[in-house]
Write a protein that holds these residues in place. Structure first.
Motif, PDB file in Angstrom:
ATOM      1  N   ILE A 130       3.421   4.545  -5.548  1.00 55.77           N
ATOM      2  CA  ILE A 130       1.955   4.409  -5.728  1.00 55.77           C
ATOM      3  C   ILE A 130       1.203   5.155  -4.614  1.00 55.77           C
ATOM      4  CG2 ILE A 130       0.016   2.795  -5.904  1.00 55.77           C
ATOM      5  CD1 ILE A 130       1.964   2.480  -8.215  1.00 55.77           C
ATOM      6  N   PRO A 131       0.341   6.098  -4.993  1.00 55.69           N
ATOM      7  CA  PRO A 131      -0.445   6.843  -3.985  1.00 55.69           C
ATOM      8  C   PRO A 131      -1.571   5.970  -3.426  1.00 55.69           C
ATOM      9  CG  PRO A 131      -0.983   7.588  -6.203  1.00 55.69           C
ATOM     10  CD  PRO A 131       0.036   6.516  -6.368  1.00 55.69           C
ATOM     11  N   ARG A 132      -1.290   5.341  -2.297  1.00 55.28           N
ATOM     12  CA  ARG A 132      -2.214   4.347  -1.722  1.00 55.28           C
ATOM     13  C   ARG A 132      -3.577   4.957  -1.376  1.00 55.28           C
ATOM     14  NH1 ARG A 132      -1.959  -0.796   1.231  1.00 55.28           N
ATOM     15  NH2 ARG A 132      -3.125  -0.585   3.148  1.00 55.28           N
ATOM     16  N   HIS A 133      -3.612   6.265  -1.067  1.00 54.05           N
ATOM     17  CA  HIS A 133      -4.888   6.867  -0.651  1.00 54.05           C
ATOM     18  C   HIS A 133      -5.920   6.858  -1.787  1.00 54.05           C
ATOM     19  CE1 HIS A 133      -2.326  10.209  -2.088  1.00 54.05           C
ATOM     20  NE2 HIS A 133      -3.447  10.733  -2.544  1.00 54.05           N
ATOM     21  N   ILE A 134      -5.464   6.784  -3.034  1.00 55.15           N
ATOM     22  CA  ILE A 134      -6.398   6.717  -4.175  1.00 55.15           C
ATOM     23  C   ILE A 134      -7.242   5.430  -4.119  1.00 55.15           C
ATOM     24  CG2 ILE A 134      -6.461   6.339  -6.697  1.00 55.15           C
ATOM     25  CD1 ILE A 134      -4.261   8.307  -7.009  1.00 55.15           C
ATOM     26  N   PHE A 135      -6.692   4.390  -3.480  1.00 57.50           N
ATOM     27  CA  PHE A 135      -7.307   3.055  -3.500  1.00 57.50           C
ATOM     28  C   PHE A 135      -8.191   2.801  -2.271  1.00 57.50           C
ATOM     29  CE2 PHE A 135      -3.612   3.112  -6.126  1.00 57.50           C
ATOM     30  CZ  PHE A 135      -3.988   2.397  -7.246  1.00 57.50           C
ATOM     31  N   VAL A 136      -8.305   3.814  -1.402  1.00 53.19           N
ATOM     32  CA  VAL A 136      -9.020   3.663  -0.138  1.00 53.19           C
ATOM     33  C   VAL A 136     -10.263   4.560  -0.180  1.00 53.19           C
ATOM     34  CG1 VAL A 136      -8.770   4.288   2.306  1.00 53.19           C
ATOM     35  CG2 VAL A 136      -6.955   3.012   1.162  1.00 53.19           C
ATOM     36  N   PRO A 137     -11.414   4.079   0.346  1.00 52.63           N
ATOM     37  CA  PRO A 137     -12.629   4.895   0.305  1.00 52.63           C
ATOM     38  C   PRO A 137     -12.457   6.226   1.036  1.00 52.63           C
ATOM     39  CG  PRO A 137     -13.099   2.681   1.123  1.00 52.63           C
ATOM     40  CD  PRO A 137     -11.623   2.771   0.987  1.00 52.63           C
ATOM     41  N   GLY A 138     -13.255   7.220   0.608  1.00 55.45           N
ATOM     42  CA  GLY A 138     -13.163   8.606   1.083  1.00 55.45           C
ATOM     43  C   GLY A 138     -12.944   8.793   2.571  1.00 55.45           C
ATOM     44  N   THR A 139     -13.812   8.177   3.378  1.00 60.70           N
ATOM     45  CA  THR A 139     -13.758   8.438   4.821  1.00 60.70           C
ATOM     46  C   THR A 139     -12.518   7.838   5.484  1.00 60.70           C
ATOM     47  OG1 THR A 139     -15.083   6.456   5.090  1.00 60.70           O
ATOM     48  CG2 THR A 139     -16.266   8.551   5.118  1.00 60.70           C
ATOM     49  N   LEU A 140     -11.841   6.923   4.790  1.00 57.28           N
ATOM     50  CA  LEU A 140     -10.693   6.230   5.396  1.00 57.28           C
ATOM     51  C   LEU A 140      -9.352   6.711   4.850  1.00 57.28           C
ATOM     52  CD1 LEU A 140     -12.223   2.635   5.315  1.00 57.28           C
ATOM     53  CD2 LEU A 140     -11.918   4.095   7.318  1.00 57.28           C
ATOM     54  N   SER A 143      -8.992  -3.460  -4.503  1.00 56.87           N
ATOM     55  CA  SER A 143      -8.961  -2.037  -4.864  1.00 56.87           C
ATOM     56  C   SER A 143      -8.084  -1.754  -6.077  1.00 56.87           C
ATOM     57  CB  SER A 143      -8.414  -1.232  -3.688  1.00 56.87           C
ATOM     58  OG  SER A 143      -7.035  -1.543  -3.504  1.00 56.87           O
ATOM     59  N   GLY A 144      -7.164  -2.693  -6.383  1.00 53.55           N
ATOM     60  CA  GLY A 144      -6.199  -2.462  -7.475  1.00 53.55           C
ATOM     61  C   GLY A 144      -4.872  -1.901  -6.982  1.00 53.55           C
ATOM     62  N   TYR A 145      -4.723  -1.716  -5.663  1.00 56.57           N
ATOM     63  CA  TYR A 145      -3.462  -1.159  -5.129  1.00 56.57           C
ATOM     64  C   TYR A 145      -2.285  -2.113  -5.377  1.00 56.57           C
ATOM     65  CZ  TYR A 145       0.202   0.201  -1.917  1.00 56.57           C
ATOM     66  OH  TYR A 145       1.432   0.537  -1.384  1.00 56.57           O
ATOM     67  N   HIS A 146      -2.459  -3.370  -4.942  1.00 56.40           N
ATOM     68  CA  HIS A 146      -1.354  -4.330  -5.100  1.00 56.40           C
ATOM     69  C   HIS A 146      -1.075  -4.566  -6.591  1.00 56.40           C
ATOM     70  CE1 HIS A 146       0.572  -7.855  -2.673  1.00 56.40           C
ATOM     71  NE2 HIS A 146       1.390  -7.355  -3.552  1.00 56.40           N
ATOM     72  N   THR A 147      -2.136  -4.554  -7.392  1.00 53.41           N
ATOM     73  CA  THR A 147      -1.989  -4.687  -8.847  1.00 53.41           C
ATOM     74  C   THR A 147      -1.054  -3.593  -9.376  1.00 53.41           C
ATOM     75  OG1 THR A 147      -4.365  -5.201  -8.774  1.00 53.41           O
ATOM     76  CG2 THR A 147      -3.350  -5.057 -10.959  1.00 53.41           C
ATOM     77  N   SER A 148      -1.236  -2.362  -8.880  1.00 45.20           N
ATOM     78  CA  SER A 148      -0.414  -1.233  -9.339  1.00 45.20           C
ATOM     79  C   SER A 148       1.040  -1.407  -8.930  1.00 45.20           C
ATOM     80  CB  SER A 148      -0.925   0.078  -8.743  1.00 45.20           C
ATOM     81  OG  SER A 148      -2.267   0.253  -9.042  1.00 45.20           O
TER      82      SER A 148
END
Ligand code: SAM
Length: 213
Positions: free
Chosen positions: A34-44, A90-95
């Motif tokens: 799972i690409p975790r960066h997709i679930f994190v806001p732009g600046t972070l 964010s839906g990360y853990h869901t994924s």
């Protein structure tokens, strides 16, 4: 050829998780995918794979990778399991859960977070996830009972509706304690009893709702 920096950072995150004692190969493989960066806001995004929680808006956070790995490992999700997650965020853990289970039902009380997560889950192409905007302390009785239940926000005590929606043979993991400090708790429902085991200290955002704070 352009290097896949997400892939490189995921490899390094997985090495760090192994170093912290995460052993479950299925959990590690799911988090590798799972690409975790997709679930994190732009600046972070540059911090997406580092070992701390990050803000995702609406005063909420995406949990640090170790906590995602540890809670998922403790849950022991099987490929035929129906899983209820409280706190989509964010839906990360869901994924991650969606890669491990047959079905994932996830509840989020904050509409803007739920909508963002629904978009990302769609973008990832999962067809075994349902997300709804609702107070998760009531559980989701229409689609329960569940083999596994995960609560990703800290509860003052375990919401009874969640225990009622846990199947025999089921496992429920949640943080329980004060508003700013909790213990991870595992419940296992056997035909005869409900077994409660205390785990490590954690710090989650509060579970807000009828059977929460
Ligand atoms: N697992 C998420 C992720 O991967 O991004 C992070 C979850 S965050 C630590 C906890 C989430 O629980 C927040 O999004 C918060 O809004 C949600 N929450 C708190 N109380 C809730 C409730 N009663 N029902 C549903 N969601 C709730």
């Amino acid at each position: 050829m352009k290097r896949d920096s997400g892939r490189y950072r995921r490899d390094s995150m997985i090495r760090s998780l192994k170093g912290k004692g995460i052993r479950d190969a299925r959990v590690l493989a799911a988090m590798q995918r799972i690409p975790r960066h997709i679930f994190v806001p732009g600046t972070l995004k540059s911090q997406a794979y580092s070992e701390h929680a990050l803000p995702i808006g609406a005063e909420q956070t995406i949990s640090q990778p170790y906590i995602v790995a540890r809670t998922t490992e403790w849950l022991q999700v099987g490929s035929q399991d129906s899983v209820l997650e409280i706190g989509t965020g964010s839906g990360y853990h869901t994924s991650v859960l969606a890669l491990l289970a047959r079905r994932v039902f996830s509840l989020e009380r904050i509409p803007e977070l739920a909508r963002g997560a629904i978009d990302r889950i769609r973008e990832m192409g999962f067809d075994n996830v349902k997300i709804q905007i609702f107070d998760g302390t009531f559980g989701w009785s229409d689609v329960g009972p569940f083999d596994r239940i995960l609560v990703t926000a800290g509860a003052p005590k375990t919401p009874k509706p969640l225990l009622d929606q846990l199947k025999v043979g089921g496992r429920l993991v949640l943080p329980e304690g004060d508003r700013d400090r909790q213990k991870l708790i595992l419940y296992e429902r056997t035909p005869e009893a409900l077994i409660r085991t205390e785990g490590e200290s954690v710090a989650f955002v509060p579970l807000i709702g009828r059977h929460g704070w």
